[in-house]
Design an enzyme around this catalytic site. Structure first.
Site, PDB file in Angstrom:
ATOM      1  N   CYS A 113      -5.136   6.846  -9.718  1.00 50.32           N
ATOM      2  CA  CYS A 113      -4.562   5.600 -10.447  1.00 50.32           C
ATOM      3  C   CYS A 113      -5.387   4.397 -10.097  1.00 50.32           C
ATOM      4  O   CYS A 113      -5.494   4.014  -8.723  1.00 50.32           O
ATOM      5  CB  CYS A 113      -3.047   5.321 -10.204  1.00 50.32           C
ATOM      6  SG  CYS A 113      -2.649   3.669 -10.743  1.00 50.32           S
ATOM      7  N   CYS A 155      -8.588   3.211 -16.614  1.00 49.45           N
ATOM      8  CA  CYS A 155      -7.086   3.404 -16.235  1.00 49.45           C
ATOM      9  C   CYS A 155      -6.960   5.069 -16.642  1.00 49.45           C
ATOM     10  O   CYS A 155      -7.105   5.389 -17.580  1.00 49.45           O
ATOM     11  CB  CYS A 155      -6.271   2.600 -17.136  1.00 49.45           C
ATOM     12  SG  CYS A 155      -4.595   3.000 -17.305  1.00 49.45           S
TER      13      CYS A 155
HETATM   14  N1  DGL Z   1      -3.858   1.703 -13.493  1.00 51.54           N
HETATM   15  C1  DGL Z   1      -3.282   2.744 -14.122  1.00 51.54           C
HETATM   16  C2  DGL Z   1      -3.882   4.111 -13.897  1.00 51.54           C
HETATM   17  O1  DGL Z   1      -5.090   4.264 -13.545  1.00 51.54           O
HETATM   18  C3  DGL Z   1      -2.043   2.510 -14.876  1.00 51.54           C
HETATM   19  C4  DGL Z   1      -0.983   2.179 -13.888  1.00 51.54           C
HETATM   20  C5  DGL Z   1       0.248   1.829 -14.880  1.00 51.54           C
HETATM   21  O2  DGL Z   1       0.413   1.035 -15.608  1.00 51.54           O
HETATM   22  O3  DGL Z   1       1.344   2.789 -14.651  1.00 51.54           O
HETATM   23  O4  DGL Z   1      -3.258   5.066 -14.309  1.00 51.54           O
END
Ligand code: DGL
Length: 275
Positions: free
Chosen positions: A185, A74
């Site tokens: 993301c 993440c």
């Molecule tokens: N998948 C996440 C990222 O890479 C977070 C997305 C979220 O929960 O806002 O930033």
């Protein structure tokens, strides 16, 4: 059942599965345990301090399950917590995410690259340092794609509403000559087909997941922590949200039928499923 030979991977939701899939593909002998903190998704609009607390609770849980390495799959949690986690758990190797500005800056011909990421990722020091170190002389355009993480969590990978969010973000970038687009993301690789329809063949879309999986392999090798070399690794998915819903979504999202169980987010700790 606690295994001491597993890799823990986590994200706010299904995004980290784009990284998990790649780790499983490159390291099919490793046992993988994935936590999706869907009770708190999206992370990207929360204060960094709050995301850090979630990241620490999940890390403690993965360590209690015997994780030998943890992948922060993440970008937002990496921006909020990666350096903190490394200090807090100095014996544990962590692999995190940073927006792939470096390869984009190396490959761009037009000198204009785009980054799609959450507000928290853009606010973190990690992003500023990546741009500062690798994007000198390159124009870096940014967009937070409001609502896109939620659309992907809902399973709307090709709907008109999802396309509209992407059109709004990408048209101005195209008008400014972008030719490399970074998925900053881990949710966004699931809409790459839609992104490619909008940007066309002249724009290279960069998903960092394969590079992250290679880094996992390097860190395991450097520490002598590799599992079995060939196949047979198990994959288990846990969610702090609705397990039945995620179980039903997985085949459509990844073409996989990995077991999915619920995990309770209690007072500062995660409660293991009854297995
Ligand atoms: N998948 C996440 C990222 O890479 C977070 C997305 C979220 O929960 O806002 O930033």
């Amino acid at each position: 059942m606690t295994s001491t030979d597993l890799i823990g991977v986590f994200d706010s939701g299904v995004g980290g599965l784009s990284v998990l899939r790649e780790i499983h593909r490159q390291l099919p002998g490793e046992n993988l345990l994935f936590v999706a903190d869907q009770a708190h998704v999206p992370y990207g609009s929360r204060p960094l301090e709050e995301v850090r607390v979630f990241a620490e609770v999940i890390t403690r849980y993965l360590l209690s399950r015997g994780a030998k390495l943890i992948v922060v799959a993440c970008n937002t949690a990496s921006a909020a917590a990666l350096s903190y986690l490394r200090q807090r758990f100095p014996k544990t190797p962590f692999v995190g995410m940073e927006p792939a500005v470096k390869p984009a800056a190396e490959r761009t011909q037009s000198g204009v690259v785009g980054v799609l990421a959450t507000p928290a990722t853009f606010q973190g020091k990690l992003y500023a340092s990546v741009v500062d170190r690798f994007a000198q002389g390159v124009t870096v355009l940014q967009d937070v794609c409001p609502g896109l993480v939620e659309q992907i969590e809902r399973g709307e990978l090709t709907s008109p509403a999802t396309a509209a969010i992407l059109e709004r973000a990408l048209r101005p970038m195209l008008a400014q000559g972008v030719d490399c687009l970074v998925m900053g993301c881990t949710h966004y690789p699931f809409v790459i087909p839609l992104i490619e329809e909008i940007v066309g063949p002249g724009v290279e879309v960069i998903d960092p997941a394969p590079a992250v999986a290679r880094q996992v392999e390097r860190v395991l090798r450097a520490r002598g922590l590799q599992g079995k070399a060939s196949g047979g690794g198990t994959v288990r998915v846990l969610t702090t949200g609705d397990a039945a819903k995620l179980r039903a979504f997985l085949p459509r999202l990844l073409g996989e039928r990995w077991p999915v169980e619920a995990l309770g987010f209690g007072e500062g700790e995660l409660e293991a499923p009854e297995t």
